[in-house]
Scaffold this motif. Structure first.
Motif, PDB file in Angstrom:
ATOM      1  N   ILE A  59     -47.508  45.642  47.478  1.00 39.09           N
ATOM      2  CA  ILE A  59     -47.493  45.307  46.467  1.00 39.09           C
ATOM      3  C   ILE A  59     -47.936  44.015  46.099  1.00 39.09           C
ATOM      4  N   ALA A  60     -48.813  43.789  45.290  1.00 39.84           N
ATOM      5  CA  ALA A  60     -49.337  42.454  44.921  1.00 39.84           C
ATOM      6  C   ALA A  60     -48.568  42.216  43.488  1.00 39.84           C
ATOM      7  N   VAL A  61     -48.151  40.930  43.333  1.00 39.71           N
ATOM      8  CA  VAL A  61     -47.635  40.395  42.201  1.00 39.71           C
ATOM      9  C   VAL A  61     -48.565  39.429  41.723  1.00 39.71           C
ATOM     10  N   LEU A  62     -49.246  39.595  40.181  1.00 46.07           N
ATOM     11  CA  LEU A  62     -50.037  38.574  39.608  1.00 46.07           C
ATOM     12  C   LEU A  62     -48.982  37.644  38.656  1.00 46.07           C
ATOM     13  N   VAL A  63     -49.302  36.491  38.867  1.00 51.44           N
ATOM     14  CA  VAL A  63     -48.691  35.295  37.992  1.00 51.44           C
ATOM     15  C   VAL A  63     -49.473  34.459  37.478  1.00 51.44           C
ATOM     16  N   SER A  64     -48.850  33.711  36.529  1.00 49.63           N
ATOM     17  CA  SER A  64     -49.570  32.452  35.945  1.00 49.63           C
ATOM     18  C   SER A  64     -48.685  31.256  35.811  1.00 49.63           C
ATOM     19  N   GLY A  65     -47.462  31.390  35.973  1.00 48.55           N
ATOM     20  CA  GLY A  65     -46.669  30.277  35.872  1.00 48.55           C
ATOM     21  C   GLY A  65     -45.317  30.137  36.553  1.00 48.55           C
ATOM     22  N   GLY A  66     -44.200  30.046  35.951  1.00 47.76           N
ATOM     23  CA  GLY A  66     -42.978  29.529  36.824  1.00 47.76           C
ATOM     24  C   GLY A  66     -42.615  30.935  37.654  1.00 47.76           C
ATOM     25  N   GLY A  67     -42.726  32.143  37.236  1.00 50.42           N
ATOM     26  CA  GLY A  67     -42.502  33.041  38.345  1.00 50.42           C
ATOM     27  C   GLY A  67     -41.022  33.739  38.267  1.00 50.42           C
ATOM     28  N   THR A  68     -40.524  33.728  36.946  1.00 51.99           N
ATOM     29  CA  THR A  68     -39.006  34.129  37.121  1.00 51.99           C
ATOM     30  C   THR A  68     -38.944  35.549  37.292  1.00 51.99           C
TER      31      THR A  68
END
Length: 210
Positions: free
Chosen positions: A6-15
């Motif tokens: 699994i890859a998780v794509l984020v842009s900020g805080g990551g809650t």
């Protein structure tokens, strides 16, 4: 652990990333593991969350590319190099072009902070969604996990959960409660169902096998 990567794509805080990491630590993501976190922003706190969990973090900074298509292609290349099976958008704030969906059809999950088809589509993200729900006067909102297609927020729905709106809600209090009561519960569950091969997509319908 083994299974789907699994890859998780984020842009900020990551809650939402943290909710996935916590679920993985509790053994709730079966037949899969978070193998990478990829941020569209250098220095995003989500990358620190990944590092604390011992998960490799990568950056594809939007400002490093001439347009979204170039960024999308770079992300797809990275994901394919990492042998990723499932992509999860967790607060990823950029529109990915069709190359992403073509590379990962029915293999990209997104969580949206409303009950789709309400308060979704272009311009509906973050606090804006909750502002719209309160302005409209709905009594119930919630969250939706769906597969990503080329239509923003238009893909087949995997899971939904309702959250009651209170008389004294502000966009901020509503956002927090939707995260706690819906998003952080639905996203790990949907990821696990995918990794267990329990989801099948038939047109707009997503069936969940026992």
């Amino acid at each position: 652990m083994s299974g789907k990567r699994i890859a998780v794509l984020v842009s900020g805080g990551g809650t939402n990333l943290q909710a996935l990491l916590d679920a993985q630590a509790r053994g709730e993501i079966r037949s899969g593991e978070i193998a990478a976190v990829l941020s569209s922003k250098e220095g995003a706190y989500a990358l620190e969350r990944a590092a604390k969990a011992g998960i490799p973090g990568y950056v594809a900074a939007r400002k490093s590319f001439p347009d979204n298509r170039a960024m999308t292609r770079a992300i797809v290349d990275r994901l394919q190099t990492l042998d990723i099976d499932l992509v999860v958008l967790a607060g990823f704030l950029h529109i990915l072009t069709e190359e992403m969906v073509q590379a990962y059809p029915n293999r990209i999950l997104n969580v949206h902070p409303a009950l789709i088809p309400s308060f979704c589509g272009a311009g509906c993200y973050g606090l804006h969604v909750h502002e719209k729900a309160l302005a409209y006067g709905v009594k119930v909102t919630g969250a939706t996990v769906h597969f990503v297609t080329e239509e923003p927020d238009g893909g087949p729905i995997v899971l939904q959960k309702a959250v009651d709106i209170r008389e004294d809600d502000t966009p901020e209090t509503l956002q927090r409660r939707v995260m706690e009561e819906a998003e952080w519960q639905l996203l790990p569950r949907a990821v696990s169902l995918f990794c267990e091969d329990r989801l099948s997509v038939e047109g707009r319908l997503v069936r969940i096998r026992d």
